[in-house]
Design an enzyme around this catalytic site. Sequence first.
Site, PDB file in Angstrom:
ATOM      1  CE1 TYR A   1      47.042  49.294  38.959  1.00 61.57           C
ATOM      2  CE2 TYR A   1      46.573  49.197  41.307  1.00 61.57           C
ATOM      3  CZ  TYR A   1      46.643  48.579  40.080  1.00 61.57           C
ATOM      4  OH  TYR A   1      46.303  47.249  39.959  1.00 61.57           O
TER       5      TYR A   1
ATOM      6  CG  ASP B   1      39.076  48.854  41.364  1.00 63.99           C
ATOM      7  OD1 ASP B   1      39.182  47.748  40.799  1.00 63.99           O
ATOM      8  OD2 ASP B   1      40.007  49.682  41.426  1.00 63.99           O
TER       9      ASP B   1
ATOM     10  NE  ARG C   1      40.987  40.182  41.733  1.00 62.15           N
ATOM     11  CZ  ARG C   1      42.157  39.958  41.152  1.00 62.15           C
ATOM     12  NH1 ARG C   1      42.363  38.836  40.477  1.00 62.15           N
ATOM     13  NH2 ARG C   1      43.132  40.848  41.232  1.00 62.15           N
TER      14      ARG C   1
ATOM     15  NE  ARG D   1      30.201  46.103  35.701  1.00 64.43           N
ATOM     16  CZ  ARG D   1      31.498  45.896  35.440  1.00 64.43           C
ATOM     17  NH1 ARG D   1      32.202  45.086  36.189  1.00 64.43           N
ATOM     18  NH2 ARG D   1      32.082  46.511  34.423  1.00 64.43           N
TER      19      ARG D   1
ATOM     20  NE  ARG E   1      36.941  39.659  35.338  1.00 72.47           N
ATOM     21  CZ  ARG E   1      38.211  39.806  34.952  1.00 72.47           C
ATOM     22  NH1 ARG E   1      38.485  40.053  33.681  1.00 72.47           N
ATOM     23  NH2 ARG E   1      39.186  39.702  35.825  1.00 72.47           N
TER      24      ARG E   1
END
Length: 372
Positions: free
Chosen positions: A174, A99, A50, A63, A54
Amino acid sequence: MGGWVTVTTPSAAAAPATTSATASASPADSALVRAARGLDVPHTPVWFMRQAGRSLPEYRAVREGVGMLESCRRPDLVTEITLQPVRRHGVDAAIFFSDIVVPLAAVGIDLDIVPGVGPVVADPVRTRADLDRLRDLAPEDVPDIAESVRLLVAELGPTPLIGFAGAPFTLASYLVEGGPSKNHEHTKALMHGDPQLWHDLCARLARISGAFLRVQGENGASALQLFDSWAGFLSRADYVRHVQEHSAAALAMVADLDVPRIHFGVGTGELLTLMGEAGADVVGVDYRVSLTDALERTGGRWPLQGNLDPALLFAPWEALERRVREIVEEGRAAPGHVFNLGHGVLPDTDPDVLTRVVELVHEVSARQVSAR
């Protein structure tokens, strides 16, 4: 397709434009790839899971107003976002911006990545009829992924690009749960209640993951990582009986590409050897297990990746520096060592701290690791 996106911040502009990998002639001879193969390196290579995300103001800027799934399918954005931490931090590898659910969406699963939640599946997969909705992934389903990889390889030059995919168990969780889960109750109920359906589901997901890895590898990625984010919720017996063969099948689909394969899971200290035996060239270690213990558990059979606790990036520099030095020292005993976090960069991490960690790892290891 949108035009090229260029975002410059004062910090990003001040960062070196290239990494120490530029000392090598090609990605195949980079510190990252050499360490993954257990060869001598001029310094311990470092990248962060990552690392594009962010924590970077330039990432948030590019983004803004663009959904996660759309960001992952636009080569202009993927290229810019993947390159941002390479420019800023001087890391030894880029990690492909994507992702793990992108290939699921590409084969028609109705899902969304909800901010603050994660992937949410509209209709969970819990019956044989549900499984019939899940088809195999073909290269023509993800031409944008291939294009993004090719663009990045051209931009990165000698700096290696790491491609990745989600492991079958994590993708299955998921799909079965319908989103993130704290207990994985529906997943485990299906696993034990209908083992045949479970294995059929995971076999299909292994083909999807393997195909997604293969698209990245065939278009120039220099290493490939299989993420099993939820495998730490399994016992060893359940991993062996219900999961390991499917991760092995996914990794086997890229075995002929001659690129190192990294296998990483969260909370998988009891599974490290089993994950290596699934077909890994490098075993990722999260922050719950020291590299010394991981080396003992795996018998020195694989290079290791890890494993600074991401939360320590918020500690005073003296404490952080001490732990970084310890990890570099522990990694010297392994057949090869790739410095990383024990999981991903947290959103509120100070980017300048990450840059200092990269510099420290390079400085400390250059004095301790023999040149090739």
